[in-house]
Design a protein around this motif. Sequence first.
Motif, PDB file in Angstrom:
ATOM      1  N   VAL A  31       0.850  -1.186   0.000  1.00  0.00           N
ATOM      2  CA  VAL A  31       0.000   0.000   0.000  1.00  0.00           C
ATOM      3  C   VAL A  31       0.887   1.238   0.000  1.00  0.00           C
ATOM      4  CG1 VAL A  31      -1.656   1.357   1.338  1.00  0.00           C
ATOM      5  CG2 VAL A  31      -1.937  -1.125   1.155  1.00  0.00           C
ATOM      6  N   VAL A  32       0.657   2.130  -0.944  1.00  0.00           N
ATOM      7  CA  VAL A  32       1.338   3.419  -0.970  1.00  0.00           C
ATOM      8  C   VAL A  32       0.281   4.495  -0.708  1.00  0.00           C
ATOM      9  CG1 VAL A  32       2.705   5.059  -2.311  1.00  0.00           C
ATOM     10  CG2 VAL A  32       3.071   2.594  -2.594  1.00  0.00           C
ATOM     11  N   LEU A  33       0.416   5.179   0.425  1.00  0.00           N
ATOM     12  CA  LEU A  33      -0.551   6.196   0.824  1.00  0.00           C
ATOM     13  C   LEU A  33       0.040   7.580   0.584  1.00  0.00           C
ATOM     14  CD1 LEU A  33      -3.288   6.858   2.268  1.00  0.00           C
ATOM     15  CD2 LEU A  33      -2.005   6.876   4.414  1.00  0.00           C
ATOM     16  N   VAL A  34      -0.590   8.352  -0.286  1.00  0.00           N
ATOM     17  CA  VAL A  34      -0.138   9.704  -0.589  1.00  0.00           C
ATOM     18  C   VAL A  34      -1.063  10.698   0.100  1.00  0.00           C
ATOM     19  CG1 VAL A  34       0.270  11.427  -2.394  1.00  0.00           C
ATOM     20  CG2 VAL A  34       0.835   9.022  -2.805  1.00  0.00           C
ATOM     21  N   SER A  35      -0.505  11.582   0.904  1.00  0.00           N
ATOM     22  CA  SER A  35      -1.294  12.578   1.617  1.00  0.00           C
ATOM     23  C   SER A  35      -0.567  13.910   1.584  1.00  0.00           C
ATOM     24  CB  SER A  35      -1.507  12.149   3.074  1.00  0.00           C
ATOM     25  OG  SER A  35      -2.154  13.165   3.823  1.00  0.00           O
ATOM     26  N   LYS A  36      -1.330  14.988   1.400  1.00  0.00           N
ATOM     27  CA  LYS A  36      -0.678  16.295   1.354  1.00  0.00           C
ATOM     28  C   LYS A  36      -0.266  16.789   2.736  1.00  0.00           C
ATOM     29  CE  LYS A  36      -4.976  19.018   1.189  1.00  0.00           C
ATOM     30  NZ  LYS A  36      -5.751  19.980   0.386  1.00  0.00           N
ATOM     31  N   VAL A  79       3.755   8.723   1.491  1.00  0.00           N
ATOM     32  CA  VAL A  79       4.363   9.792   0.710  1.00  0.00           C
ATOM     33  C   VAL A  79       3.624  11.088   1.022  1.00  0.00           C
ATOM     34  CG1 VAL A  79       4.921  10.661  -1.593  1.00  0.00           C
ATOM     35  CG2 VAL A  79       4.976   8.188  -1.138  1.00  0.00           C
ATOM     36  N   ILE A  80       4.320  12.061   1.582  1.00  0.00           N
ATOM     37  CA  ILE A  80       3.706  13.355   1.867  1.00  0.00           C
ATOM     38  C   ILE A  80       3.893  14.237   0.637  1.00  0.00           C
ATOM     39  CG2 ILE A  80       3.596  15.328   3.426  1.00  0.00           C
ATOM     40  CD1 ILE A  80       2.876  12.560   4.640  1.00  0.00           C
ATOM     41  N   GLY A  81       2.793  14.477  -0.044  1.00  0.00           N
ATOM     42  CA  GLY A  81       2.850  15.237  -1.281  1.00  0.00           C
ATOM     43  C   GLY A  81       1.471  15.344  -1.900  1.00  0.00           C
ATOM     44  N   SER A  82       1.404  15.943  -3.077  1.00  0.00           N
ATOM     45  CA  SER A  82       0.128  16.160  -3.761  1.00  0.00           C
ATOM     46  C   SER A  82       0.175  15.599  -5.171  1.00  0.00           C
ATOM     47  CB  SER A  82      -0.189  17.666  -3.825  1.00  0.00           C
ATOM     48  OG  SER A  82      -0.270  18.213  -2.535  1.00  0.00           O
ATOM     49  N   VAL A  95       3.284  12.764  -8.589  1.00  0.00           N
ATOM     50  CA  VAL A  95       3.141  13.400  -7.282  1.00  0.00           C
ATOM     51  C   VAL A  95       4.295  14.365  -7.044  1.00  0.00           C
ATOM     52  CG1 VAL A  95       3.130  12.982  -4.792  1.00  0.00           C
ATOM     53  CG2 VAL A  95       1.900  11.421  -6.319  1.00  0.00           C
ATOM     54  N   THR A  96       4.005  15.528  -6.493  1.00  0.00           N
ATOM     55  CA  THR A  96       5.046  16.442  -6.035  1.00  0.00           C
ATOM     56  C   THR A  96       5.275  16.204  -4.556  1.00  0.00           C
ATOM     57  OG1 THR A  96       4.550  18.151  -7.672  1.00  0.00           O
ATOM     58  CG2 THR A  96       5.726  18.846  -5.710  1.00  0.00           C
ATOM     59  N   VAL A  97       6.496  15.842  -4.209  1.00  0.00           N
ATOM     60  CA  VAL A  97       6.849  15.537  -2.819  1.00  0.00           C
ATOM     61  C   VAL A  97       7.058  16.844  -2.066  1.00  0.00           C
ATOM     62  CG1 VAL A  97       8.474  14.366  -1.308  1.00  0.00           C
ATOM     63  CG2 VAL A  97       7.891  13.372  -3.540  1.00  0.00           C
TER      64      VAL A  97
END
Length: 381
Positions: A31-36, A79-82, A95-97
């Motif tokens: 699981v790859v979780l991307v959150s801003k 991953v903290i990004g948008s 995604v932009t980190v």
Amino acid sequence: MAKTVLILGGAYAGLHVAHALLKKQDPDVKVVLVSKISHMYWNMASVRAVVPGQLGGEDLVRPLSTALSRYPSTSYEIVIGSADSSDFDAKTVTVTVTANGTTRTIAYDQLVLATGSRCPTDNVPWKANGSYDSILDSINRAKESVKNAKQIVIAGSGYTGIELAGELGYEYQKDGSKTITLLSADADDKSMFGGDMVAPALANELRKLKVNIRHSVRVVDARKQEGPEEKWAITLEGGEQVTADAYFPTMGLVPNTEYINAKHLSESKTVVVDEYLRVSGAPEGTVWAAGDIVSKPRAGFMITQKQATTVAKNVELALKGKPPVVHKGMPMDVIACATGRGRGAGRIGSSIKMPSLMVWAAKGRTLGLNYLKGYVDGSVA
């Protein structure tokens, strides 16, 4: 090689799905979780957090890293990004980190869209518009504004505006130290709150708390005046000027869907899904959506929970090459709107009114913060 489930969004829907999949402990799934933002933010309680002496901003946030730390580190990545763009045919998201501004393209086998919505106005805490630090800062600044204000103006008569007015009215009704005015573009009590049947009851509850409701007024401009008092100059449609010490806009939500091709979106820019919560027009069985980002039936916490459960199940089935299950929503539509820490109004279905005490017990008592623990320890899924 492990299959990748990419989840965009680390709030109610996204974190729910992540827990549900990681609990399966499937070594062939990552699981790859991307959150801003780096934290789960319980924005439902933001209307109470801006009241001095009540919740602090820290009460509303929990680190995503803590929430997922119970699972093997090899089974997930945060991953903290948008998300900037997506290619559903190529199965990639760019995604932009946040930490370094670099761009990263992430390939997936299954994609979950759960990026929610944002407020059209910056620097308000009703949604996670910015970073973790900016959210806490906006709560603290709002709290300080309330503390120093004698005249408070709230614009918007939806959930947030009514619940904010209720929180402030409840706090200051007895000493009368503050004048609280709710500006509604709607013509009368009945047409507030989207014209729902509970609108008159909500208006009545607010008036009990000495909240002034002005109908048929629309804000066209609001500017903070320079000077030692820092008052707000609010211009209404038609030219009327209103002055306030504190001003809180609560109008509207903007779906966070700019990274999605327009062919998958409705006219309101929300994601169009089928009865399985598959995204319309995407390669079958690879892209799913839940939460505020979805076009139907409406935004709502309980609706999001139900959608997240279905999406998690269907992603699991898709990974196994099995057909999806039809999404089953709430058996009846339920509305519950708190008006401060003591009362509220709501309905079950289209005709059953909820007693004020029931709304308080279900929502007003905690504004859902009692559920936050489940998102941290995984018991939500």
